[in-house]
Design a protein around this motif. Structure first.
Motif, PDB file in Angstrom:
ATOM      1  N   VAL A   4      46.291   8.180 -14.986  1.00 38.02           N
ATOM      2  CA  VAL A   4      46.457   7.865 -16.412  1.00 38.02           C
ATOM      3  C   VAL A   4      45.301   6.997 -16.860  1.00 38.02           C
ATOM      4  O   VAL A   4      44.881   6.090 -16.138  1.00 38.02           O
ATOM      5  CB  VAL A   4      47.787   7.104 -16.649  1.00 38.02           C
ATOM      6  CG1 VAL A   4      47.861   6.568 -18.072  1.00 38.02           C
ATOM      7  CG2 VAL A   4      48.987   8.011 -16.382  1.00 38.02           C
ATOM      8  N   SER A   5      44.762   7.290 -18.042  1.00 37.48           N
ATOM      9  CA  SER A   5      43.781   6.372 -18.616  1.00 37.48           C
ATOM     10  C   SER A   5      43.662   6.583 -20.117  1.00 37.48           C
ATOM     11  O   SER A   5      44.131   7.593 -20.644  1.00 37.48           O
ATOM     12  CB  SER A   5      42.420   6.526 -17.955  1.00 37.48           C
ATOM     13  OG  SER A   5      41.629   5.377 -18.246  1.00 37.48           O
ATOM     14  N   GLY A   6      43.040   5.622 -20.778  1.00 47.80           N
ATOM     15  CA  GLY A   6      42.877   5.722 -22.226  1.00 47.80           C
ATOM     16  C   GLY A   6      41.607   5.062 -22.693  1.00 47.80           C
ATOM     17  O   GLY A   6      41.035   4.251 -21.967  1.00 47.80           O
ATOM     18  N   LYS A   8      40.068   3.090 -26.249  1.00 56.63           N
ATOM     19  CA  LYS A   8      40.373   2.557 -27.583  1.00 56.63           C
ATOM     20  C   LYS A   8      39.413   3.139 -28.618  1.00 56.63           C
ATOM     21  O   LYS A   8      38.208   3.149 -28.392  1.00 56.63           O
ATOM     22  CB  LYS A   8      40.163   1.044 -27.564  1.00 56.63           C
ATOM     23  CG  LYS A   8      41.425   0.267 -27.480  1.00 56.63           C
ATOM     24  CD  LYS A   8      41.188  -1.214 -27.640  1.00 56.63           C
ATOM     25  CE  LYS A   8      39.887  -1.670 -27.063  1.00 56.63           C
ATOM     26  NZ  LYS A   8      39.637  -3.029 -26.888  1.00 56.63           N
ATOM     27  N   PHE A  40      44.788   9.507 -22.950  1.00 54.37           N
ATOM     28  CA  PHE A  40      45.187   9.330 -24.348  1.00 54.37           C
ATOM     29  C   PHE A  40      44.196   8.480 -25.129  1.00 54.37           C
ATOM     30  O   PHE A  40      43.417   7.721 -24.559  1.00 54.37           O
ATOM     31  CB  PHE A  40      46.588   8.716 -24.415  1.00 54.37           C
ATOM     32  CG  PHE A  40      46.669   7.365 -23.772  1.00 54.37           C
ATOM     33  CD1 PHE A  40      46.877   7.235 -22.418  1.00 54.37           C
ATOM     34  CD2 PHE A  40      46.502   6.223 -24.538  1.00 54.37           C
ATOM     35  CE1 PHE A  40      46.919   5.982 -21.811  1.00 54.37           C
ATOM     36  CE2 PHE A  40      46.558   4.972 -23.948  1.00 54.37           C
ATOM     37  CZ  PHE A  40      46.756   4.859 -22.579  1.00 54.37           C
ATOM     38  N   ALA A  42      43.916   5.404 -27.275  1.00 54.95           N
ATOM     39  CA  ALA A  42      44.742   4.197 -27.366  1.00 54.95           C
ATOM     40  C   ALA A  42      44.672   3.605 -28.771  1.00 54.95           C
ATOM     41  O   ALA A  42      44.142   2.513 -28.980  1.00 54.95           O
ATOM     42  CB  ALA A  42      44.297   3.194 -26.294  1.00 54.95           C
ATOM     43  N   HIS A  45      46.229   0.134 -29.532  1.00 55.73           N
ATOM     44  CA  HIS A  45      45.423  -0.986 -29.045  1.00 55.73           C
ATOM     45  C   HIS A  45      44.326  -1.362 -30.042  1.00 55.73           C
ATOM     46  O   HIS A  45      43.872  -2.497 -30.060  1.00 55.73           O
ATOM     47  CB  HIS A  45      44.774  -0.644 -27.706  1.00 55.73           C
ATOM     48  CG  HIS A  45      45.745  -0.634 -26.567  1.00 55.73           C
ATOM     49  ND1 HIS A  45      46.162  -1.785 -25.953  1.00 55.73           N
ATOM     50  CD2 HIS A  45      46.385   0.369 -25.951  1.00 55.73           C
ATOM     51  CE1 HIS A  45      47.015  -1.477 -24.989  1.00 55.73           C
ATOM     52  NE2 HIS A  45      47.175  -0.164 -24.969  1.00 55.73           N
ATOM     53  N   MET A 133      49.408  -2.166 -22.431  1.00 60.97           N
ATOM     54  CA  MET A 133      48.572  -1.402 -21.489  1.00 60.97           C
ATOM     55  C   MET A 133      49.357  -1.113 -20.199  1.00 60.97           C
ATOM     56  O   MET A 133      49.283  -0.001 -19.649  1.00 60.97           O
ATOM     57  CB  MET A 133      47.283  -2.168 -21.192  1.00 60.97           C
ATOM     58  CG  MET A 133      46.402  -1.469 -20.196  1.00 60.97           C
ATOM     59  SD  MET A 133      44.697  -2.016 -20.299  1.00 60.97           S
ATOM     60  CE  MET A 133      44.091  -1.390 -18.732  1.00 60.97           C
ATOM     61  N   ASP A 136      51.609   1.727 -20.930  1.00 58.94           N
ATOM     62  CA  ASP A 136      50.879   2.997 -20.976  1.00 58.94           C
ATOM     63  C   ASP A 136      50.797   3.628 -19.586  1.00 58.94           C
ATOM     64  O   ASP A 136      50.824   4.849 -19.428  1.00 58.94           O
ATOM     65  CB  ASP A 136      49.420   2.775 -21.416  1.00 58.94           C
ATOM     66  CG  ASP A 136      49.276   2.223 -22.819  1.00 58.94           C
ATOM     67  OD1 ASP A 136      50.210   2.398 -23.623  1.00 58.94           O
ATOM     68  OD2 ASP A 136      48.228   1.612 -23.111  1.00 58.94           O
ATOM     69  N   ILE A 137      50.644   2.771 -18.610  1.00 59.75           N
ATOM     70  CA  ILE A 137      50.405   3.236 -17.238  1.00 59.75           C
ATOM     71  C   ILE A 137      51.728   3.509 -16.514  1.00 59.75           C
ATOM     72  O   ILE A 137      51.923   4.551 -15.903  1.00 59.75           O
ATOM     73  CB  ILE A 137      49.589   2.160 -16.481  1.00 59.75           C
ATOM     74  CG1 ILE A 137      48.215   2.004 -17.150  1.00 59.75           C
ATOM     75  CG2 ILE A 137      49.477   2.473 -15.005  1.00 59.75           C
ATOM     76  CD1 ILE A 137      47.460   0.755 -16.725  1.00 59.75           C
ATOM     77  N   VAL A 145      44.376   4.640 -11.862  1.00 60.58           N
ATOM     78  CA  VAL A 145      43.948   4.416 -13.239  1.00 60.58           C
ATOM     79  C   VAL A 145      42.432   4.211 -13.264  1.00 60.58           C
ATOM     80  O   VAL A 145      41.946   3.160 -12.859  1.00 60.58           O
ATOM     81  CB  VAL A 145      44.668   3.171 -13.843  1.00 60.58           C
ATOM     82  CG1 VAL A 145      44.298   2.985 -15.306  1.00 60.58           C
ATOM     83  CG2 VAL A 145      46.170   3.297 -13.685  1.00 60.58           C
ATOM     84  N   VAL A 147      39.185   3.067 -14.700  1.00 65.77           N
ATOM     85  CA  VAL A 147      38.782   2.145 -15.775  1.00 65.77           C
ATOM     86  C   VAL A 147      37.434   1.511 -15.470  1.00 65.77           C
ATOM     87  O   VAL A 147      36.970   1.527 -14.327  1.00 65.77           O
ATOM     88  CB  VAL A 147      39.791   0.974 -15.955  1.00 65.77           C
ATOM     89  CG1 VAL A 147      41.025   1.393 -16.709  1.00 65.77           C
ATOM     90  CG2 VAL A 147      40.137   0.332 -14.625  1.00 65.77           C
ATOM     91  N   GLN A 151      38.362  -3.873 -17.171  1.00 67.91           N
ATOM     92  CA  GLN A 151      39.811  -3.653 -17.271  1.00 67.91           C
ATOM     93  C   GLN A 151      40.556  -3.947 -15.970  1.00 67.91           C
ATOM     94  O   GLN A 151      41.790  -3.816 -15.912  1.00 67.91           O
ATOM     95  CB  GLN A 151      40.102  -2.206 -17.701  1.00 67.91           C
ATOM     96  CG  GLN A 151      39.569  -1.857 -19.070  1.00 67.91           C
ATOM     97  CD  GLN A 151      40.159  -2.738 -20.153  1.00 67.91           C
ATOM     98  OE1 GLN A 151      41.360  -3.012 -20.168  1.00 67.91           O
ATOM     99  NE2 GLN A 151      39.319  -3.207 -21.050  1.00 67.91           N
TER     100      GLN A 151
HETATM  101  N1  TRP Z   1      42.379  -1.421 -22.502  1.00 69.91           N
HETATM  102  C1  TRP Z   1      41.515  -0.270 -22.283  1.00 69.91           C
HETATM  103  C2  TRP Z   1      40.107  -0.557 -22.840  1.00 69.91           C
HETATM  104  O1  TRP Z   1      39.936  -1.456 -23.631  1.00 69.91           O
HETATM  105  C3  TRP Z   1      42.074   0.966 -22.934  1.00 69.91           C
HETATM  106  C4  TRP Z   1      43.448   1.275 -22.406  1.00 69.91           C
HETATM  107  C5  TRP Z   1      44.621   1.091 -23.063  1.00 69.91           C
HETATM  108  C6  TRP Z   1      43.760   1.797 -21.122  1.00 69.91           C
HETATM  109  N2  TRP Z   1      45.656   1.471 -22.284  1.00 69.91           N
HETATM  110  C7  TRP Z   1      45.182   1.893 -21.089  1.00 69.91           C
HETATM  111  C8  TRP Z   1      42.993   2.178 -20.032  1.00 69.91           C
HETATM  112  C9  TRP Z   1      45.835   2.373 -19.970  1.00 69.91           C
HETATM  113  C10 TRP Z   1      43.666   2.652 -18.909  1.00 69.91           C
HETATM  114  C11 TRP Z   1      45.075   2.753 -18.873  1.00 69.91           C
HETATM  115  O2  TRP Z   1      39.174   0.134 -22.478  1.00 69.91           O
END
Ligand code: TRP
Ligand code: AMP
Length: 334
Positions: A4-6, A8, A40, A42, A45, A133, A136-137, A145, A147, A151
């Motif tokens: 999982v990752s995201g 912003k 996704f 985010a 966020h 966050m 989300d995970i 994850v 990142v 992070q």
């Molecule tokens: N906080 C991450 C960033 O600033 C983005 C993010 C939000 C994220 N939720 C997450 C990354 C969950 C990995 C998993 O880049």
């Protein structure tokens, strides 16, 4: 295994975002054939700091299109928008009720970003952001994850919260691991190669490459990247930060080793050919991405992909949330 990752949607995507984040997802997708991916945008966020409404709307779509244009396969990856799966903020609240204020206040990113908001007021969500966050995970029982370095601290907190919840209420969440890239975790500014490539922190446009920059402009930015006078190509981050950064970009975009590239240019007596070759590599990589991006952004295909991603994410998230609420004693009926 699940990843999982995201990202912003708060800035225009740079070559740094591509190499440090998006390309990592694409490589993992290609390497881990049996893994399931949830990626996704985010957007919740993003509003921890003030955003322009129209621009936010555009960026959410842009990032989703860019993920696919950069090589994420919608058949392999569930791509969705965070705010379309309401279990994220719901589990976020449960995580706020699992975490302690002191843990949130200790986060480096919070301490830094808070300084910038002191004048206009620090939003509460800037403090509680790591709880969302974590949600989300944990919602997807992610094992891994991917990142950037910045992070990793939030990931540590996520692990702490998962373990705490599990010991309070019984085994519920998988405790996830962070995965940071070996090459390219920090692409540097083309003008001040000791600093991170970042649009918001650069004074000159020549310091960063945006994925939506004009291709000729991109090539020129590589040609005019700050290097040194030694005219010898080898990797030494401390004494040759400019050349080392260009070597990192070269290696990442061609999926080759820095060693092989150094060998290729060992007889050069200037940086010209190396820079010219790299300008072509960066230019043609981004040109391909842009072609696909412009196709997607005008089509219905993107919405179909995002709808499909949302359905799958909602299914998993709802099922998990029922379990979580039940564990706490919050469901009227099982
Ligand atoms: N906080 C991450 C960033 O600033 C983005 C993010 C939000 C994220 N939720 C997450 C990354 C969950 C990995 C998993 O880049
Ligand atoms: P940001 O744009 O800073 O919110 O970062 C989004 C993602 O891109 C995160 O995973 C960052 O670690 C990564 N990232 C941002 N800038 C760079 C950079 N210059 N080099 C490598 N990765 C980066």
């Amino acid at each position: 295994m699940r990843l999982v990752s995201g990202i912003k949607p708060t800035g225009d995507l740079t070559l740094g975002n591509y190499i440090g984040a998006i390309k990592q997802f694409v490589n993992l997708q290609n390497e881990l054939k049996d893994a399931e991916f949830f990626i996704f945008v985010a957007d919740l966020h993003a509003i921890t700091t003030p955003q322009d409404k129209q621009q936010l709307k555009k960026r959410v779509r842009d990032i989703a299109a860019m993920y696919i244009a950069c090589g994420l396969d919608p058949n392999r990856v569930n791509l969705f928008i965070q705010s379309e799966v309401l279990e994220h903020p719901l589990l976020g609240y449960i995580m706020e009720s699992t975490a302690y204020i002191g843990e949130m206040e200790r986060m480096t990113q919070y301490k830094e970003k808070k300084q910038k908001q002191l004048k206009d007021g620090v939003r509460t969500s800037l403090l509680t952001y790591p709880a969302l966050m974590a949600a989300d995970i944990l919602l997807y029982d992610a094992d891994i994850v991917p990142v950037g370095d910045d992070q990793v601290q939030h990931l540590e907190l996520t692990r702490t919260l998962a373990e705490r919840f599990n010991s309070l209420y019984g085994e519920t969440f998988v405790v996830p691991k962070a995965y940071t890239p070996k090459v390219g975790a920090r692409i540097k500014s083309l003008q001040e190669p000791t600093k991170k490539m970042s649009k918001s922190e650069s004074e000159s446009e020549k310091a960063y490459i945006l994925l939506l920059d004009n291709i000729n402009q991109i090539k020129n930015k590589i040609r005019s990247a700050v290097t040194d006078n030694e005219a010898k190509i080898y990797f030494d981050e401390k004494n040759k930060p400019g050349i080392s950064n260009l070597l990192t970009i070269y290696a990442s975009l061609t999926d080759s080793s820095i060693e092989d590239i150094v060998k290729k240019y060992e007889n050069e007596t200037s940086y010209q050919k190396f820079k010219e070759d790299l300008a072509e590599i960066v230019g043609s990589t981004i040109e391909k991405i842009q072609t696909r991006y412009y196709e997607l952004i005008k089509s219905n295909e993107l919405d179909e992909i995002l709808n499909q991603g949302r359905e799958k994410a909602q299914f998993i998230a709802k099922r998990k949330m029922t379990k979580v609420l039940n564990r706490i004693g919050l469901l009227r009926q099982k």
